[in-house]
Write a protein that holds these residues in place. Structure first.
Motif, PDB file in Angstrom:
ATOM      1  N   ALA A 136       0.816  -1.206   0.000  1.00 29.71           N
ATOM      2  CA  ALA A 136       0.000   0.000   0.000  1.00 29.71           C
ATOM      3  C   ALA A 136       0.852   1.259   0.000  1.00 29.71           C
ATOM      4  O   ALA A 136       0.375   2.345   0.261  1.00 29.71           O
ATOM      5  N   ALA A 137       2.147   1.104  -0.281  1.00 33.61           N
ATOM      6  CA  ALA A 137       3.083   2.222  -0.340  1.00 33.61           C
ATOM      7  C   ALA A 137       3.183   2.949   0.985  1.00 33.61           C
ATOM      8  O   ALA A 137       3.331   4.149   1.037  1.00 33.61           O
TER       9      ALA A 137
ATOM     10  N   GLY B  45       7.714   4.516  -4.969  1.00 32.48           N
ATOM     11  CA  GLY B  45       6.719   4.400  -3.917  1.00 32.48           C
ATOM     12  C   GLY B  45       7.187   5.082  -2.644  1.00 32.48           C
ATOM     13  O   GLY B  45       8.345   5.518  -2.521  1.00 32.48           O
TER      14      GLY B  45
ATOM     15  N   SER C  49       3.535   1.980  -6.994  1.00 29.34           N
ATOM     16  CA  SER C  49       2.916   2.056  -5.680  1.00 29.34           C
ATOM     17  C   SER C  49       2.340   3.456  -5.459  1.00 29.34           C
ATOM     18  O   SER C  49       1.539   3.935  -6.266  1.00 29.34           O
ATOM     19  N   LEU C  50       2.753   4.164  -4.394  1.00 28.97           N
ATOM     20  CA  LEU C  50       2.216   5.503  -4.176  1.00 28.97           C
ATOM     21  C   LEU C  50       2.626   6.460  -5.296  1.00 28.97           C
ATOM     22  O   LEU C  50       1.894   7.379  -5.644  1.00 28.97           O
TER      23      LEU C  50
ATOM     24  N   LEU D 234      -0.071   6.306  -7.769  1.00 30.07           N
ATOM     25  CA  LEU D 234      -1.254   7.077  -7.393  1.00 30.07           C
ATOM     26  C   LEU D 234      -1.026   8.566  -7.672  1.00 30.07           C
ATOM     27  O   LEU D 234      -1.905   9.242  -8.223  1.00 30.07           O
TER      28      LEU D 234
ATOM     29  N   THR E  88      -0.956   2.206  -5.860  1.00 25.93           N
ATOM     30  CA  THR E  88      -1.845   2.185  -4.700  1.00 25.93           C
ATOM     31  C   THR E  88      -3.273   2.505  -5.149  1.00 25.93           C
ATOM     32  O   THR E  88      -3.501   3.525  -5.791  1.00 25.93           O
TER      33      THR E  88
ATOM     34  N   MET F 223      -7.999   2.707  -1.156  1.00 24.35           N
ATOM     35  CA  MET F 223      -7.335   1.795  -0.231  1.00 24.35           C
ATOM     36  C   MET F 223      -7.826   1.936   1.202  1.00 24.35           C
ATOM     37  O   MET F 223      -8.036   0.940   1.911  1.00 24.35           O
TER      38      MET F 223
ATOM     39  N   TYR G  46      -1.629   1.765   8.180  1.00 23.20           N
ATOM     40  CA  TYR G  46      -1.883   2.385   6.865  1.00 23.20           C
ATOM     41  C   TYR G  46      -2.630   3.701   7.038  1.00 23.20           C
ATOM     42  O   TYR G  46      -2.288   4.710   6.405  1.00 23.20           O
TER      43      TYR G  46
ATOM     44  N   SER H  93      -1.243   7.292   5.840  1.00 25.08           N
ATOM     45  CA  SER H  93      -1.972   8.081   4.840  1.00 25.08           C
ATOM     46  C   SER H  93      -2.394   9.443   5.373  1.00 25.08           C
ATOM     47  O   SER H  93      -2.684  10.361   4.600  1.00 25.08           O
TER      48      SER H  93
ATOM     49  N   TRP I 190      -7.362  -5.155  -3.911  1.00 29.23           N
ATOM     50  CA  TRP I 190      -6.223  -4.591  -4.640  1.00 29.23           C
ATOM     51  C   TRP I 190      -6.400  -4.800  -6.148  1.00 29.23           C
ATOM     52  O   TRP I 190      -6.193  -3.867  -6.941  1.00 29.23           O
TER      53      TRP I 190
ATOM     54  N   HIS J 278       5.125  -7.078  -5.310  1.00 28.24           N
ATOM     55  CA  HIS J 278       4.847  -5.648  -5.442  1.00 28.24           C
ATOM     56  C   HIS J 278       5.882  -4.926  -6.308  1.00 28.24           C
ATOM     57  O   HIS J 278       5.547  -4.011  -7.053  1.00 28.24           O
TER      58      HIS J 278
END
Length: 315
Positions: free
Chosen positions: A19-20, A94, A161-162, A165, A187, A191, A214, A218, A266, A290
Motif C-alpha cells: 500500500a506504499a 513508492g 505504488s504511491l 497514485l 496504490t 485503499m 496504513y 496516509s 487490490w 509488489h
C-alpha cells in the motif's frame, strides 16, 4: 532510509509495502533485487542546478545531482539521449523508496529513452519538506522537476505504488504535458475505504495492525509528511496507459483472515485505474510481487516502449 525504529509483523509489513506505506514498519523496504542495482512548495518555484550536474546541449539536466525548488534541495537523476518529439520518461518511486531503488530500471529504459527519476521531499537525498504535504503540493514539486528535466517536451510518467497514485492524479490536470502513463501496482484510489470495510474495528492481530498503520501513514505519519486520501479516478483523456498489477499473491499468506479479501480489493483497485484513459490496458505480472520493476524489468521495459511509441505516433 526509514525514520523510525518501530517494528511490525511480517504481515503488516507486507500490506504496508503493497500500500506504499511501509515507512512506519522499521523494516527497509528495498527489494533484494533493487539493492544490487546501480546506484508544500510554491506554485512557481525557482530552479537552480547544482554545480556537479552536467547540462545537455539543449539545456536540459543530465547526470545525478541536486536542484533547488522553493528553497528545498531535490535529488534528481537523468540518463539516456534526449531527442526532439520524443517523450521524457519520469520514474516515480513508492513511499519509503527513492531514485536509488529505480536505478536498475532507469538504466534499462535509458537505452532507448531519456529517463529521469527524483527523490520526493523527505525521501532519499532530498531535503525534508518544510511542512505537511498533499498530493497537490507534491504535484507542484513534480511540475518544477519536469520543467528542469523535460522543458517543453511531453512526458510519460511511470509510477510504482504511491508514485503510481500520484502520477494518475497528476495526469488529468496536466494533459498538456503528460502524454502517457505506466502504473506499476499503483496504490488503489480506495485503499483506506477497502481496509476499513474488510478489517472491522473489532479485529485484532496483523489485520488490525496493518489497517491502523496504513491509516496513520496516509494521514501524514511518514517521512514525506504527505497526506493522501481516497478519491475518484479522473480521466486524462485518451492518452496511452498501461496498468500492471502483481501476480504473486502475498497478502493471503501474510494476513490469513483478511488477506484474500484484501488481494481482491487490490485487484479491483488496479482495474479501476483503467478509467484514467479511454486507451488503457490492464495486465498482470505473473512472476512478480509488489516490486514489478525488480522482478520483471523486461515486462516494464516493453510496457514503457509501447506507451512511448504510441505517444510519438500521436504527436
Amino acid at each position: 532510509m526509514f525514520r523510525t525504529a518501530r517494528t511490525a509483523t511480517a504481515a503488516t509489513t507486507a500490506l504496508l509495502c503493497a500500500a506504499a506505506a511501509a515507512a512506519l514498519t522499521g523494516v527497509h523496504q528495498h527489494s533484494p533485487g533493487a539493492a544490487g542495482a546501480e546506484q508544500g512548495s510554491p506554485a512557481s518555484p525557482e530552479l537552480a542546478a547544482a554545480a556537479t550536474v552536467a547540462e545537455h546541449g539543449d539545456g536540459l539536466f543530465t547526470g545525478t545531482g541536486k536542484i533547488e525548488i522553493g528553497g528545498r534541495s531535490v535529488n534528481v537523476s537523468c540518463a539516456g539521449e534526449s531527442a526532439p518529439h520524443r517523450p521524457v520518461v519520469m520514474l516515480m518511486a513508492g513511499l519509503g523508496d527513492g531514485l536509488d531503488n529505480l536505478s536498475g530500471i532507469q538504466k534499462t529504459l535509458s537505452a532507448k529513452n531519456r529517463v529521469c527519476s527524483y527523490d520526493r521531499l523527505g525521501e532519499g537525498e532530498s531535503d525534508a519538506p518544510a511542512g505537511p504535504q498533499t498530493i497537490d503540493s507534491a504535484g507542484k514539486v513534480l511540475t518544477a522537476v519536469l520543467d528542469r528535466v523535460a522543458g517543453h517536451r511531453p512526458v510519460v510518467l511511470v509510477g510504482h505504488s504511491l508514485g503510481g497514485l500520484i502520477a494518475a492524479r497528476y495526469a488529468p490536470e496536466h494533459q498538456d504535458r503528460v502524454r502517457g502513463l505506466v502504473l506499476l501496482d499503483a496504490t488503489p484510489s480506495t485503499m483506506a475505504a477497502d481496509l476499513t470495510r474488510i478489517v472491522p474495528p473489532s479485529a485484532t492481530g496483523p489485520g488490525a495492525e496493518a489497517r491502523d498503520q496504513y491509516l496513520a501513514v496516509s494521514q501524514g505519519d511518514n517521512p514525506e509528511m504527505l497526506t493522501f486520501t481516497d478519491g475518484t479516478v479522473h480521466s486524462a483523456g485518451d492518452i496511452p496507459v498501461e496498468v500492471i498489477r502483481h501476480g504473486v499473491p502475498y497478502l493471503a499468506q501474510s494476513i490469513p483472515t483478511y488477506g484474500p479479501a484484501l488481494e481482491q480489493a487490490w485487484a479491483d483497485g488496479e482495474r479501476a485505474w483503467l478509467a484514467v484513459s479511454t486507451h488503457s490496458r490492464l495486465s498482470t505480472a505473473a512472476e512478480s510481487g509488489h516490486y514489478i520493476y525488480v522482478d520483471q524489468p523486461d515486462l516494464v521495459d516493453r510496457a514503457v516502449q509501447r506507451v512511448t511509441t504510441r505517444t510519438r505516433a500521436q504527436s
